[in-house]
Design a protein around this motif. Structure first.
Motif: not given
Ligand code: ADP
Ligand code: MG
Length: 728
Positions: A409, A411, A413, A417, A456, A461, A464, A533, A535, A543
């Motif tokens: 995935s 990340f 921030g 975003t 992150d 993640s 990231a 994406l 976070e 998850w």
């Protein structure tokens, strides 16, 4: 064995740290043993110098007369530093580095000899390649491969050998190493990224991929490590009860570095300086005796070479300090594992980091273009990216609540975003002047040049964005970064190529302006790639469930993960981008699948041996002591002996049940191994090792670790966790 354990402890306690002096400044030491630009200027003729520089910067071929000049100057330089041998230095698919030394020395008849090193020897060598993994590319009867000089990574001197970084390929041209496909991928990303850059700046001629790795490792006393057959043969402890004190007090992370470890680091860093490896950061990691080392980032090919070289040197320097370095991703159960974060970015020959926000709206649009294309590439090829970090040892790390999960995935921030959310609302087709102004002033114009929330901090993640680079955190500490870097650069290259086609189409067919076309394509990408994406917290079930809904892969084991390497899309991708032919892709897949089975097989054998031949006999020995004790009690107490020997008898029974547990599970494991070994299909074989053999390790370990708690410490044969992890 028991004797070895105590002998080892005694030796390790008596050890006196080596005195390390750092007389020269690091800036003065830096690159002293490297045939770098500076040295080349001194040693090469103008022609030769320009030839090499053109090869480095423009990828031009070096002709034979230039190679002769270069080799002769390299030899002079090396001889002036007391060097006697030269070697082509390469990274075969074993994961280690390889070298075969030849002396400069040559006889010329009449009882005389000279030092010689010609262009031929610089440019090409033929190591007997039949013993390196090749995944069926070569049959042994045509076992010829050759190494060829890579002028983009400078030659260096280690001890008394001149090392020339090379690629390693089969005579039929297929790559047999990590470097060849990496160079092709870097070339692909350069071409694709340069073309996209030219939307923004016509002066850009080259885009370079950068890598800054962070190497985590454990340091264990050499004698203590030698007293553990599992550490020596598999790089990790296959059994051992966790110590009473582990990392629960969080007192190791960033704590003061123990003296002996510090001396090792200083010694190592001096070596690194001489070799031009720009190491900069050192600190304690989370687990006791765990550390990290990170350099200043460099061009990716050089950074990969430097990491491979570093791992080799670390072992040798450690030995001088009576240490063994463990690179394994999970040497100790219950302790943090080790990874190797790969910090990655792209930059132009005009000095712009394409993954760093800029100061003007236009430079920010360029940043967003590369940022969003990277996200799209990761989304599209997430399973392939996962496959590049798959290995038997990294399986212990991915998905075990301390490192990124097996799910890929991205990340980005909070601030970015928001920017993406706004861009998603861009009008389809032509934009009004007002909308353009609004975008420039208030959306992309407002991306701060320092992204404050970019780091992150939950660290869960796998990929990231950290301010001006992406950090690929799933890479294992034992890995050669060449593999993940090849794939990352290839997928980004492919994505940028597709992007360029889409933007050009909008410009040519829909009559959009360049920036309108870019906004339009990016808007669609933002919509398409939302699933990647994330976070939130990457650990745990929620998850996993969510990721499944989003259609993301979650391949927890290597045999499952590796399949993505030979999917139709992956094969086509590597072919399209001229990174690997189908044969090369398949060969790598086979090599890795086989390596997986072999690793588990070795671990199974070692565990079976330790459990049956070290632990069980020790348990019986202790049981006999107890039996003797009960007999004695019976003699003294006669009928009343039951009362006084109750605990001993229970212990005797307990020990018997654990011995039975070990024996039955080892028998089962050996059976499963036998079955797995008869399987021809490499994927099915690896799956059998993964699903049938490996789970028994835990059962065997369980009984051994219970016995560790029962048996007299005096006769326990294996050096314990507390001894391995808390020596200073
Ligand atoms: P962390 O907080 O993860 O420890 P650091 O900021 O210390 O991260 O950087 C870690 C690594 O990232 C270092 O090797 C550093 O050189 C590298 N790095 C920094 N900027 C870049 C960049 N633009 N591209 C690639 N690597 C980078
Ligand atoms: Mg990091």
């Amino acid at each position: 064995m028991a004797i070895l354990r105590f002998h080892a402890i005694k030796e390790s306690l008596a050890y006196k740290p080596v005195h390390i002096e750092e007389k020269e400044r690091r800036s003065e030491l830096f690159g002293k043993n490297v045939f770098n630009e500076n040295t080349m200027r001194q040693y090469l003729t103008k022609d030769a110098f320009n030839g090499v520089m053109n090869a480095i910067n423009l990828g031009k071929k070096i002709d034979r007369s230039i190679a002769d000049q270069v080799s002769s100057s390299m030899k002079d330089w090396a001889l002036s530093k007391g060097v006697t041998h030269y070697t082509h230095w390469f990274q075969p698919l074993t994961g280690a580095t390889a070298e075969k030394h030849d002396a400069f020395f040559e006889t010329i008849g009449g009882g005389m000899a000279i030092e010689k090193f010609g262009g031929d020897q610089l440019v090409q060598q033929e190591p007997d390649a039949s013993s390196f993994p090749n995944g069926g590319i070569r049959n042994t009867f045509e076992a010829r491969g050759y190494t060829a000089w890579d002028p983009t990574s400078p030659a260096f001197i280690y001890e008394t050998t001149l090392c020339i970084p090379t690629i390693f390929v089969a005579y039929t041209g297929e790559a047999l190493d990590f470097k060849t496909p990496l160079l092709r991928a870097l070339n692909a990303v350069d071409t694709a990224a340069t073309a996209v850059c030219r939307y923004f700046d016509k002066n850009v001629k080259k885009v370079t991929s950068s890598l800054g790795w962070e190497q985590e490792y454990f340091l264990i006393d050499k004698m203590l490590a030698a007293s553990r057959p599992d550490i020596m043969l598999t790089g990790r402890t296959l059994l051992g009860h966790p110590a009473a004190k582990g990392q629960q007090l969080d007192d190791h992370y960033f704590g003061s570095i123990p003296n002996r470890a510090l001396n090792f680091m200083r010694d190592l860093e001096t070596e690194c300086m001489l070799l031009g490896i720009p190491v900069k950061t050192r600190h304690n990691e989370v687990a006791p005796n765990q550390f990290e080392l990170a350099p200043i980032y460099e061009e990716a090919n050089l950074a990969v070479d430097h990491n491979s070289l570093l791992m080799d040197i670390m072992g040798r320097v450690a030995s001088r300090h009576h240490f063994k370095v463990l690179f394994h991703e999970k040497p100790f159960i219950g302790m943090n594992g080790s990874g190797k974060h790969n910090n990655w970015s792209l930059s132009t020959d005009t000095g712009v980091n394409l993954l760093g926000p800029g100061k003007t709206p236009m430079s920010n649009l360029q940043f967003l273009t590369f940022f969003i294309n990277t996200i799209k590439a990761v989304y599209k090829y997430e399973a392939l990216l996962r496959a590049t970090v798959a290995s038997a040892s990294n399986d212990h790390r991915l998905g075990s609540s301390e490192a990124p999960p097996a799910i890929m995935s991205v990340f980005i921030g909070e601030q970015l975003t928001k920017v993406l959310d706004e861009l998603e609302g861009v009008t389809k087709g032509k934009l009004s002047p007002a909308e353009k102004t609004e975008l420039k002033l208030n959306v992309i114009g407002k991306i701060p040049d320092v992204l404050l929330d970019n780091t992150d901090r939950n660290r869960t993640s796998s990929f990231a964005f950290t301010g001006n680079k992406f950090e690929f955190r799933s890479v294992g500490s034992t890995a050669n970064c060449g593999n993940p870097m090849t794939v990352l650069n290839t997928i980004v290259a492919k994505q940028l190529q597709d992007f360029k086609i889409e933007v050009d189409t909008l410009i040519n067919k829909k009559d959009l302006k360049k920036d309108e076309a870019i906004f339009n394509v990016l808007r669609e990408y933002i919509k398409e790639t939302k699933a990647i994406l994330f976070e939130g917290n990457g650990y745990g079930k929620p998850w996993e469930i969510e990721a499944k809904k989003r259609g993301l892969s979650n391949n927890k084991s290597t045999p499952e993960a590796l399949k993505a390497k030979i999917s139709k899309e992956s094969i086509a991708l590597f072919e399209d981008m001229n990174v690997m032919s189908k044969v090369e892709t398949q060969a790598r897949y086979e090599i890795e699948m086989e390596a997986y089975s072999k690793h588990i097989q070795i671990e199974g054998r070692v565990l079976g041996d330790i459990a049956r031949n070290h632990i069980v006999p020790t348990a019986i020995k202790y049981q006999n002591i107890l039996i003797e004790n009960v007999r004695g009690l019976k003699e003294i107490f006669e009928e009343k002996y039951h009362d006084v020997s109750r605990e001993q008898v229970l212990l005797i029974q307990d020990i018997s049940s654990h011995i039975a547990g070990i024996n039955s599970n080892v028998t089962k494991m050996v059976d499963e191994r036998r079955k797995a070994n008869t399987i021809e299909d490499i994927e099915k074989k690896a799956l059998a090792y993964c699903k049938k053999v490996k789970p028994l390790f835990e059962d065997i370990r369980y009984h051994c670790d219970k016995l560790e708690l029962l048996v007299d410490d005096e006769i326990w044969p294996l050096t314990k966790y507390r001894e391995l992890l808390f020596t200073r």
